[in-house]
Design a protein around this motif. Structure first.
Motif, mmCIF file in Angstrom:
data_model
loop_
_atom_site.group_PDB
_atom_site.id
_atom_site.type_symbol
_atom_site.label_atom_id
_atom_site.label_comp_id
_atom_site.label_asym_id
_atom_site.label_seq_id
_atom_site.Cartn_x
_atom_site.Cartn_y
_atom_site.Cartn_z
ATOM 1 N N UNK A 170 -8.252 29.445 31.912
ATOM 2 C CA UNK A 170 -7.313 29.945 30.911
ATOM 3 C C UNK A 170 -6.881 28.832 29.972
ATOM 4 N N UNK A 171 -6.891 29.137 28.668
ATOM 5 C CA UNK A 171 -6.502 28.129 27.680
ATOM 6 C C UNK A 171 -5.031 27.759 27.837
ATOM 7 N N UNK A 172 -4.727 26.526 27.508
ATOM 8 C CA UNK A 172 -3.376 25.994 27.676
ATOM 9 C C UNK A 172 -2.948 25.344 26.365
ATOM 10 N N UNK A 173 -1.820 25.769 25.842
ATOM 11 C CA UNK A 173 -1.368 25.290 24.533
ATOM 12 C C UNK A 173 -1.157 23.782 24.519
ATOM 13 N N UNK A 174 -0.563 23.255 25.569
ATOM 14 C CA UNK A 174 -0.303 21.815 25.624
ATOM 15 C C UNK A 174 -1.616 21.035 25.642
ATOM 16 N N UNK A 175 -2.598 21.531 26.430
ATOM 17 C CA UNK A 175 -3.887 20.845 26.503
ATOM 18 C C UNK A 175 -4.621 20.891 25.172
ATOM 19 N N UNK A 176 -4.525 22.023 24.474
ATOM 20 C CA UNK A 176 -5.192 22.157 23.182
ATOM 21 C C UNK A 176 -4.577 21.197 22.165
ATOM 22 N N UNK A 177 -3.254 21.100 22.138
ATOM 23 C CA UNK A 177 -2.591 20.158 21.230
ATOM 24 C C UNK A 177 -3.004 18.715 21.551
ATOM 25 N N UNK A 178 -3.134 18.429 22.843
ATOM 26 C CA UNK A 178 -3.564 17.096 23.257
ATOM 27 C C UNK A 178 -4.979 16.801 22.762
ATOM 28 N N UNK A 179 -5.901 17.753 22.923
ATOM 29 C CA UNK A 179 -7.281 17.548 22.476
ATOM 30 C C UNK A 179 -7.346 17.348 20.967
ATOM 31 N N UNK A 180 -6.518 18.109 20.241
ATOM 32 C CA UNK A 180 -6.491 17.959 18.785
ATOM 33 C C UNK A 180 -6.030 16.555 18.385
ATOM 34 N N UNK A 181 -5.058 16.038 19.093
ATOM 35 C CA UNK A 181 -4.548 14.701 18.793
ATOM 36 C C UNK A 181 -5.553 13.622 19.195
ATOM 37 N N UNK A 182 -6.201 13.800 20.351
ATOM 38 C CA UNK A 182 -7.133 12.789 20.862
ATOM 39 C C UNK A 182 -8.405 12.733 20.022
ATOM 40 N N UNK A 183 -8.968 13.917 19.724
ATOM 41 C CA UNK A 183 -10.204 14.000 18.940
ATOM 42 C C UNK A 183 -9.853 14.504 17.534
ATOM 43 N N UNK A 184 -9.225 13.646 16.773
ATOM 44 C CA UNK A 184 -8.569 14.048 15.542
ATOM 45 C C UNK A 184 -9.538 14.415 14.421
ATOM 46 N N UNK A 185 -10.800 14.033 14.526
ATOM 47 C CA UNK A 185 -11.791 14.404 13.511
ATOM 48 C C UNK A 185 -12.632 15.613 13.906
ATOM 49 N N UNK A 186 -12.353 16.180 15.061
ATOM 50 C CA UNK A 186 -13.248 17.200 15.618
ATOM 51 C C UNK A 186 -12.728 18.623 15.415
ATOM 52 N N UNK A 187 -13.677 19.543 15.286
ATOM 53 C CA UNK A 187 -13.359 20.962 15.403
ATOM 54 C C UNK A 187 -13.257 21.303 16.889
ATOM 55 N N UNK A 188 -12.254 22.111 17.240
ATOM 56 C CA UNK A 188 -12.058 22.527 18.626
ATOM 57 C C UNK A 188 -12.521 23.972 18.803
ATOM 58 N N UNK A 189 -13.292 24.200 19.839
ATOM 59 C CA UNK A 189 -13.721 25.557 20.177
ATOM 60 C C UNK A 189 -13.379 25.834 21.636
ATOM 61 N N UNK A 190 -12.746 26.955 21.865
ATOM 62 C CA UNK A 190 -12.576 27.461 23.224
ATOM 63 C C UNK A 190 -13.654 28.510 23.463
ATOM 64 N N UNK A 191 -14.187 28.562 24.671
ATOM 65 C CA UNK A 191 -15.165 29.608 24.966
ATOM 66 C C UNK A 191 -14.908 30.175 26.361
ATOM 67 N N UNK A 192 -15.353 31.387 26.552
ATOM 68 C CA UNK A 192 -15.286 32.051 27.856
ATOM 69 C C UNK A 192 -16.710 32.370 28.276
ATOM 70 N N UNK A 193 -17.073 31.954 29.473
ATOM 71 C CA UNK A 193 -18.428 32.198 29.928
ATOM 72 C C UNK A 193 -18.524 32.158 31.437
ATOM 73 N N UNK A 194 -19.740 32.258 31.929
ATOM 74 C CA UNK A 194 -19.992 32.237 33.357
ATOM 75 C C UNK A 194 -21.463 31.965 33.630
#
Length: 542
Positions: free
Chosen positions: A313-337
């Motif tokens: 499950x996506x987490x808002x705090x983790x997503x904000x952290x990834x955006x800050x850490x990888x500041x030049x990157x596009x972020x994609x969440x995916x659901x799979x198996x």
């Protein structure tokens, strides 16, 4: 390799969300031919870099080794449909038997090299009946001894050196140069079996997920070529679907892989900075661990252009952290198996008015249909109604290997795969994951999600990582048992944890199964906490 993100509105019809149709080009499913053609057409391209030694591996070398491996398999009598076993940590040679298997139309079946025990090896040999096994030197003894006890005979080739066993380099040298030059791939059809990937096995022994050339090639439609070759790094072992896909897609889309093992914390960021990695694929749990790593913002990560994460499950705090850490990157969440690859994807955009969308698992991808079903009466549910996620896609597995009951339980007569995961969609077609199918604990007349308890314990100062599993109990059927690691330099007591649970949660969620402090958490090859190991500990205390 950018994601082939679908930003258009999916079709909603009779309670079913449908992604756009995107048919495979002719020959797209011929993975072996496509891989070998890349090797031949781009001989000087650096396909792999060993993160420990810095050794570079060219497509010319990878192609030569994989052809020689295929010739050896032919000389051993392997033919289409036979199973090639593979068990190795991430190293330059571990992908070579995989490519050779794809050339021949045999079935490659990787096995996790982590936490290997006799029970797992016995199960694997019984279920797969491999004709040959490629294995790293660290796990060779376990496989050799277990096969001997079982009376099972097969050639065992060591990716490295081990006294008494044939080495991979030996079998490659034994092949004739003339045969290498005239080698051609075996012709395959889309429905032919290609790969058996184990489910995560985090709760029980893993099931074997059989994918055809067609279903696996459809997973690659998730990606598109970059204008310039990219550099990728994997957080997964080759036996996990994401690790296997990283290896195959990197050759198909001409990307360089930084080959590494056990990537956590600063080690991974040091490699990203050193090799100017452009693409990252991780679980949300890897992000959680990064969040707790000291001095993590000291690295120059400007090279990273894309970060894709999933597995929970996506987490808002983790997503904000990834955006800050990888500041030049596009972020994609995916659901799979493992059974169906990726089915939903969401490009995280903080500029949208509706900020809540950033925690969405995404919208239906191309060639995927999804519906949300009431598990009690199989009624299709509407927007914002929570139920079980069903999906149908050409990416879906052929079946569970040698397990018709599990297949019948998972896939109905209309081809819908019952994920067991709970979620819902909103009126725009954005899906939200509520819980994965292995998170429930059944406590007498009640049930709870382990994640509810985990979230409370994580807030206790000093707690690093948490897992909560069901422990059998004579009065309650199951009770929660917690496994906890403590952050370096901190102190946490059982009273601290029990007090937090009792304060914030109802009585039936108390940790009646106890609390076990661990030095480190066990992880699966996909980067998740390995609940199978923890469950065994629970059972030992039951």
């Amino acid at each position: 390799m950018a994601l082939n993100y679908q930003d258009s509105q999916p079709i909603y019809q009779n309670g079913i969300w449908k992604g756009v149709r995107d048919d495979m080009p002719e020959g797209y499913f011929k993975l072996g031919e496509r891989i070998l053609n890349q090797f031949k057409q781009n001989p000087d391209f650096i396909g792999q870099i060993d993160s420990l030694t810095g050794k570079e591996d060219t497509y010319k070398s990878m192609g030569d080794r994989s052809i020689r491996c295929a010739l050896w398999l032919i000389n051993q009598g392997l033919r289409q449909g036979d199973i090639v076993g593979l068990c190795s940590k991430n190293q330059l040679d571990c992908c070579i038997p995989l490519f050779a298997s794809l050339y021949l139309g045999t079935i490659c079946s990787p096995l996790s090299h982590k936490y290997m025990d006799e029970e797992l090896v016995r199960y694997y040999i019984d279920a797969r009946q491999p004709k040959v096994m490629f294995i790293d030197q660290n796990n060779a003894d376990m496989v050799v001894e277990t096969a001997k006890k079982m009376g099972y005979s097969m050639p065992i080739i060591v990716l490295g050196q081990k006294d008494g066993l044939l080495s991979f380099s030996d079998i490659l040298r034994a092949q004739n140069d003339e045969e290498v030059d005239k080698f051609k791939c075996t012709d395959v059809k889309p429905q032919d079996p290609a790969i058996i990937i184990n489910t995560s096995g985090t709760t029980n022994l893993p099931k074997g997920v059989l994918h055809s050339y067609g279903s696996y090639a459809n997973m690659l439609k998730f990606f598109k070529n970059d204008e310039e070759p990219s550099t990728v790094i994997g957080f997964y072992g080759i036996n996990a679907i994401s690790g296997l896909r990283t290896v195959i897609r990197s050759v198909v889309f001409k990307a360089t892989i930084v080959v590494a093992e056990n990537l956590y914390g600063t080690e991974s960021l040091e490699l990203i900075e050193k090799y100017k990695v452009t693409r990252l694929w991780m679980t949300i749990y890897t992000a959680f661990r990064m969040m707790k790593t000291p001095d993590i913002f000291k690295f120059n990560l400007s090279s990273v252009e894309l970060v894709a994460f999933g597995g929970g499950k996506s987490d808002e705090e983790a997503i904000k952290f990834l955006q800050k850490l990888f500041y030049n990157a596009d972020l994609y969440c995916y659901y799979g198996g493992t059974e169906f690859g990726a089915a939903l994807t969401n490009k995280v955009d903080f500029s949208k008015v509706d900020f809540s969308k950033v925690t969405s698992a995404g919208r239906v991808m191309a060639n995927v249909e999804i519906k949300v079903v009431d598990p009690k009466d199989n009624k299709i549910l509407g927007p914002n109604e929570e139920g079980e996620i069903y999906l149908r896609t050409p990416k879906l597995m052929t079946r569970y290997w040698d397990n018709p009951k599990a297949t019948a339980d998972a896939v109905d007569s209309e081809g819908w795969y019952h994920t067991g995961d709970l979620g819902y969609c909103d009126t725009d077609g954005d899906f939200y994951l509520v819980a994965r199918n292995n998170e429930f604990i059944f406590i007498y007349a009640d049930k709870t999600l382990s994640s509810v308890i985990v979230d409370v314990i994580k807030e206790v100062p000093g707690v690093d990582e948490v897992a909560v599993l069901p422990k059998l109990h004579p009065d309650y059927y199951e009770v929660p048992m917690a496994f906890v690691t403590v952050a370096h330099g901190m102190q946490v007591t059982e009273d601290d944890i029990n007090g937090a649970v009792q304060k914030k949660l109802p009585d039936y969620m108390k940790l009646r199964g106890g609390i076990r402090f661990l030095e480190t958490m066990p992880y699966s090859d996909s980067g998740k906490i390995n609940n199978r190991i923890l469950r065994a500990i629970c059972q030992s205390f039951a």
